[in-house]
Design a protein around this motif. Sequence first.
Motif, PDB file in Angstrom:
ATOM      1  N   LEU A 343       0.766  -1.294   0.043  1.00  0.00           N
ATOM      2  CA  LEU A 343       0.008   0.034  -0.103  1.00  0.00           C
ATOM      3  C   LEU A 343       0.818   1.325  -0.074  1.00  0.00           C
ATOM      4  O   LEU A 343       0.667   2.203  -0.784  1.00  0.00           O
ATOM      5  CB  LEU A 343      -1.021   0.235   1.198  1.00  0.00           C
ATOM      6  CG  LEU A 343      -1.815   1.320   1.318  1.00  0.00           C
ATOM      7  CD1 LEU A 343      -3.065   1.347   0.326  1.00  0.00           C
ATOM      8  CD2 LEU A 343      -2.658   0.878   2.793  1.00  0.00           C
ATOM      9  N   SER A 344       2.055   1.176   0.940  1.00  0.00           N
ATOM     10  CA  SER A 344       2.701   2.464   0.872  1.00  0.00           C
ATOM     11  C   SER A 344       3.428   2.614  -0.338  1.00  0.00           C
ATOM     12  O   SER A 344       3.533   3.963  -1.035  1.00  0.00           O
ATOM     13  CB  SER A 344       4.027   2.098   2.064  1.00  0.00           C
ATOM     14  OG  SER A 344       3.376   2.038   3.267  1.00  0.00           O
ATOM     15  N   LYS A 345       3.891   1.483  -1.265  1.00  0.00           N
ATOM     16  CA  LYS A 345       4.456   1.447  -2.269  1.00  0.00           C
ATOM     17  C   LYS A 345       3.525   2.229  -3.474  1.00  0.00           C
ATOM     18  O   LYS A 345       4.075   3.142  -3.968  1.00  0.00           O
ATOM     19  CB  LYS A 345       4.951   0.157  -2.769  1.00  0.00           C
ATOM     20  CG  LYS A 345       5.669   0.154  -4.142  1.00  0.00           C
ATOM     21  CD  LYS A 345       6.206  -1.429  -4.480  1.00  0.00           C
ATOM     22  CE  LYS A 345       6.865  -1.472  -5.786  1.00  0.00           C
ATOM     23  NZ  LYS A 345       7.204  -3.032  -6.158  1.00  0.00           N
ATOM     24  N   GLN A 346       2.570   1.760  -3.379  1.00  0.00           N
ATOM     25  CA  GLN A 346       1.326   2.228  -4.282  1.00  0.00           C
ATOM     26  C   GLN A 346       1.139   3.737  -4.110  1.00  0.00           C
ATOM     27  O   GLN A 346       1.034   4.551  -5.148  1.00  0.00           O
ATOM     28  CB  GLN A 346       0.037   1.372  -4.259  1.00  0.00           C
ATOM     29  CG  GLN A 346       0.123  -0.172  -4.779  1.00  0.00           C
ATOM     30  CD  GLN A 346       0.112  -0.129  -6.307  1.00  0.00           C
ATOM     31  OE1 GLN A 346       0.036   0.985  -6.924  1.00  0.00           O
ATOM     32  NE2 GLN A 346       0.620  -1.252  -6.678  1.00  0.00           N
ATOM     33  N   PHE A 347       0.986   4.096  -2.732  1.00  0.00           N
ATOM     34  CA  PHE A 347       0.796   5.706  -2.556  1.00  0.00           C
ATOM     35  C   PHE A 347       2.018   6.393  -2.952  1.00  0.00           C
ATOM     36  O   PHE A 347       1.566   7.494  -3.471  1.00  0.00           O
ATOM     37  CB  PHE A 347       0.553   5.518  -1.062  1.00  0.00           C
ATOM     38  CG  PHE A 347       0.356   7.216  -0.577  1.00  0.00           C
ATOM     39  CD1 PHE A 347      -0.585   7.716  -0.783  1.00  0.00           C
ATOM     40  CD2 PHE A 347       1.327   7.691   0.368  1.00  0.00           C
ATOM     41  CE1 PHE A 347      -0.918   9.136  -0.475  1.00  0.00           C
ATOM     42  CE2 PHE A 347       1.231   8.986   0.907  1.00  0.00           C
ATOM     43  CZ  PHE A 347      -0.229   9.672   0.410  1.00  0.00           C
ATOM     44  N   HIS A 348       3.068   5.999  -2.591  1.00  0.00           N
ATOM     45  CA  HIS A 348       4.264   6.877  -3.111  1.00  0.00           C
ATOM     46  C   HIS A 348       4.420   7.008  -4.573  1.00  0.00           C
ATOM     47  O   HIS A 348       5.102   8.016  -5.026  1.00  0.00           O
ATOM     48  CB  HIS A 348       5.354   6.431  -2.455  1.00  0.00           C
ATOM     49  CG  HIS A 348       5.683   6.456  -0.843  1.00  0.00           C
ATOM     50  ND1 HIS A 348       5.489   5.553  -0.074  1.00  0.00           N
ATOM     51  CD2 HIS A 348       5.565   7.720  -0.108  1.00  0.00           C
ATOM     52  CE1 HIS A 348       5.618   6.062   1.238  1.00  0.00           C
ATOM     53  NE2 HIS A 348       5.450   7.395   1.154  1.00  0.00           N
ATOM     54  N   VAL A 364       5.215   2.229  10.180  1.00  0.00           N
ATOM     55  CA  VAL A 364       5.955   1.314  10.637  1.00  0.00           C
ATOM     56  C   VAL A 364       5.149  -0.192  10.620  1.00  0.00           C
ATOM     57  O   VAL A 364       4.077  -0.199  11.451  1.00  0.00           O
ATOM     58  CB  VAL A 364       6.380   1.016  12.102  1.00  0.00           C
ATOM     59  CG1 VAL A 364       6.976   0.102  12.776  1.00  0.00           C
ATOM     60  CG2 VAL A 364       7.033   2.581  12.547  1.00  0.00           C
ATOM     61  N   PRO A 365       4.972  -0.697   9.526  1.00  0.00           N
ATOM     62  CA  PRO A 365       4.002  -1.728   9.205  1.00  0.00           C
ATOM     63  C   PRO A 365       3.921  -3.040  10.437  1.00  0.00           C
ATOM     64  O   PRO A 365       2.602  -3.420  10.732  1.00  0.00           O
ATOM     65  CB  PRO A 365       4.751  -2.568   7.990  1.00  0.00           C
ATOM     66  CG  PRO A 365       5.528  -1.598   7.290  1.00  0.00           C
ATOM     67  CD  PRO A 365       6.107  -0.805   8.455  1.00  0.00           C
ATOM     68  N   SER A 366       4.893  -3.184  11.032  1.00  0.00           N
ATOM     69  CA  SER A 366       4.869  -4.210  11.925  1.00  0.00           C
ATOM     70  C   SER A 366       4.243  -3.916  13.170  1.00  0.00           C
ATOM     71  O   SER A 366       3.858  -4.659  14.138  1.00  0.00           O
ATOM     72  CB  SER A 366       6.248  -4.664  12.546  1.00  0.00           C
ATOM     73  OG  SER A 366       6.905  -3.553  13.040  1.00  0.00           O
ATOM     74  N   SER A 367       3.840  -2.638  13.356  1.00  0.00           N
ATOM     75  CA  SER A 367       3.251  -2.063  14.383  1.00  0.00           C
ATOM     76  C   SER A 367       1.589  -2.026  14.295  1.00  0.00           C
ATOM     77  O   SER A 367       0.870  -1.438  15.103  1.00  0.00           O
ATOM     78  CB  SER A 367       3.729  -0.475  15.001  1.00  0.00           C
ATOM     79  OG  SER A 367       3.362   0.283  13.693  1.00  0.00           O
ATOM     80  N   VAL A 368       1.264  -2.368  13.140  1.00  0.00           N
ATOM     81  CA  VAL A 368      -0.234  -2.144  12.834  1.00  0.00           C
ATOM     82  C   VAL A 368      -0.732  -2.971  13.168  1.00  0.00           C
ATOM     83  O   VAL A 368      -0.531  -4.350  13.302  1.00  0.00           O
ATOM     84  CB  VAL A 368      -0.379  -1.873  11.280  1.00  0.00           C
ATOM     85  CG1 VAL A 368      -1.805  -1.980  10.988  1.00  0.00           C
ATOM     86  CG2 VAL A 368       0.259  -0.872  10.405  1.00  0.00           C
ATOM     87  N   HIS A 369      -2.215  -3.042  13.992  1.00  0.00           N
ATOM     88  CA  HIS A 369      -2.982  -3.897  14.428  1.00  0.00           C
ATOM     89  C   HIS A 369      -3.742  -4.620  13.516  1.00  0.00           C
ATOM     90  O   HIS A 369      -4.550  -4.003  12.518  1.00  0.00           O
ATOM     91  CB  HIS A 369      -3.786  -3.437  15.818  1.00  0.00           C
ATOM     92  CG  HIS A 369      -3.074  -2.863  16.948  1.00  0.00           C
ATOM     93  ND1 HIS A 369      -2.619  -3.773  17.884  1.00  0.00           N
ATOM     94  CD2 HIS A 369      -2.818  -1.543  17.321  1.00  0.00           C
ATOM     95  CE1 HIS A 369      -2.002  -3.145  18.773  1.00  0.00           C
ATOM     96  NE2 HIS A 369      -2.154  -1.850  18.663  1.00  0.00           N
TER      97      HIS A 369
END
Length: 656
Positions: A343-348, A364-369
């Motif tokens: 998602l971050s790649k597509q947004f940027h 920080v993807p690993s912190s996402v619930h």
Amino acid sequence: MEKEPLPTEDDKTEVNGYAGEESQQALSEPAARAGWNSKIEYFLAQVGFSVGLGNVWRFPYLCHQNGGGAFLLLYILLMLVVGIPLFFLELAAGQAIRQGSIGVWRYISPRLAGIGYSSCVVCFFVALYYNVILAWSLFYLGNSFQYPLPWNQCPEQGNVTVKECEKSSPTSYFWYRKALDITDSIDDTGSFNPYIVCCLLAAWTIVCLGMFKGIKTSVKVMYFSSIFPYVVLFCFLVRGLMLDGALEGIAYMFYPKLEIWADLQVWRQAATQVFFALGLGFGSIIAYSSYNPKNNNCHRDAFTVSAINFLTSVLATLVVFAVLGFRAKGKVMDCVVSNIKELSKQFHSGHVDANLMPSFNYTVPSSVHLEDYRAWFKQFGNDVPGNLTDCDPEQEMQKGVEGTGLAFIAFTEAMSLLPGSPFWSALFFLMLLNLGLSTMFGTMEGILAPLTDRFKTLANNKTKLTIFSCIIGFLIGLLFSQRCGNYFVMMFDDYSATLPLIIVVVFETFSVSWLYGADRFLDDIEGMLGWRPSVMYKYLWKYICLLAMLGLLGATAIRMFITRPTYMAWNQGTASEEHLEYPGWALAVLAILIIFAMMPVPVALVHAFLQERTKQTSRDTEIGQYSMVSTDDKCDTPMTDVTELDQRNGTSASFS
């Protein structure tokens, strides 16, 4: 001719013969019968037989797929109204007649002797493939004593990860390629797998040594093999509940879906599981109970063993889904991290509108619930380009949780993530080995006890018979150690026992409740126990159980004929599982297996009928020799006593 009641403690023919048979036939039975040294030994044997691998990998799958808590309620209902009454019937019959399955049904009626022989045939079919599962467990047990575990990561060839493993998973690759070295279909037989052949030989050797001297040796092994699995299950339960995702896994497991009660297939699956969980129709229950004293409370035993069986299934289910919940949680969190990065790649790159981006911190993807991600995906996921997924834990829970896939892929993968994974792996496969062994002992007893009860020659050479049976089992079992052997295991497991066993139990129920008589059978039980069981059993045996088994038989047969049988194959090219239809020759083998298992029933019926006709013809011939003169009461004949004739005439006159 009215059937005699079941033999009592004082009957001289309790062990040596059947009621109403010639004394010469009675002498074909063994002169003495072994017995349990204590009630504990009997319980260990009976529980060990009924609690098997199906409790660990079949029941949890069915419970999860068919409504969780709702399936449990349905299972308990069928256990109470069908399972326990039939279990009690077999226990009482074996204890009263003190014979194996052949002797019990031959006593009820010589025409029903085929039921016992069919039970022996089915037991043999089951023993053939069941011991292969023990061989697989031995193979994995031997590979557990190394760190890291060999299925912990994909192997490399020339610094390049093996593609088949990369496309699937390390545990799937090890199972299908290293353990089984499986072919793409059942048509491709392949060569023998030397590792599995050696493990199969070891498994049959263990069974042979355990059965060497009958129940006297097997029960010593059962002190360990029947108790050890419970120790392991409790250890896994305590450890599993400490894992992240365990409670979510158990919640998915027990979440009730009451709408499944309207699905007839769910009823069929629940009834089939009750049927196989208790081991009905195998003859092993009858064989084990035949070693009991006559006054043993088999009614209490039926409820106790059934309750232990059910609670074991629930315990195993808790363990399985606690560990699988941990495995699923890890996989969905990896899924979330991967999707957030995409998602971050597509947004940027400007492909995603800023209004569609989540409100939580995704830097920080690993912190996402997980809950935050799934809530966002449900609202905006379909509007975002790319291959983003929902990361549903329940879908992960459903992957590879049936049969061998649960034990050798899903559960194995979860254990590889635990600290000290070799210890937990060795513990798990040692548990599977002991569960299988105690069931194998019961299965072999269901073969050996009826044959030695029936034939004096075999009784006098029981040790040789045991060794010979194990050798034959190993030689035929080599079929399952081929590269395509797993497909034959599935064939035997799904079809060779189901229909024949259901038919056997239908005949058992009908012969006791209708031919022998439910009331008379309850009279015999009262004579054994000193009190009479509830009259409810009469109606359960005569109507509810019989109709339920006929319904299960019809549903199973219709399903087999309407839907072409399939099996789960491994495609090496795509490194994935796929359902394939059995080829024509395999369907012919299935038909032969079922027919062969049921053939003793009509053969014994015809044989008994012809014997009766022969005896009747012989009697008619003898009577005809003395029927050359008139038998009128007014005439003396060679077969008539004059005094008796006068007395009969006088008596007749007195009534005229």
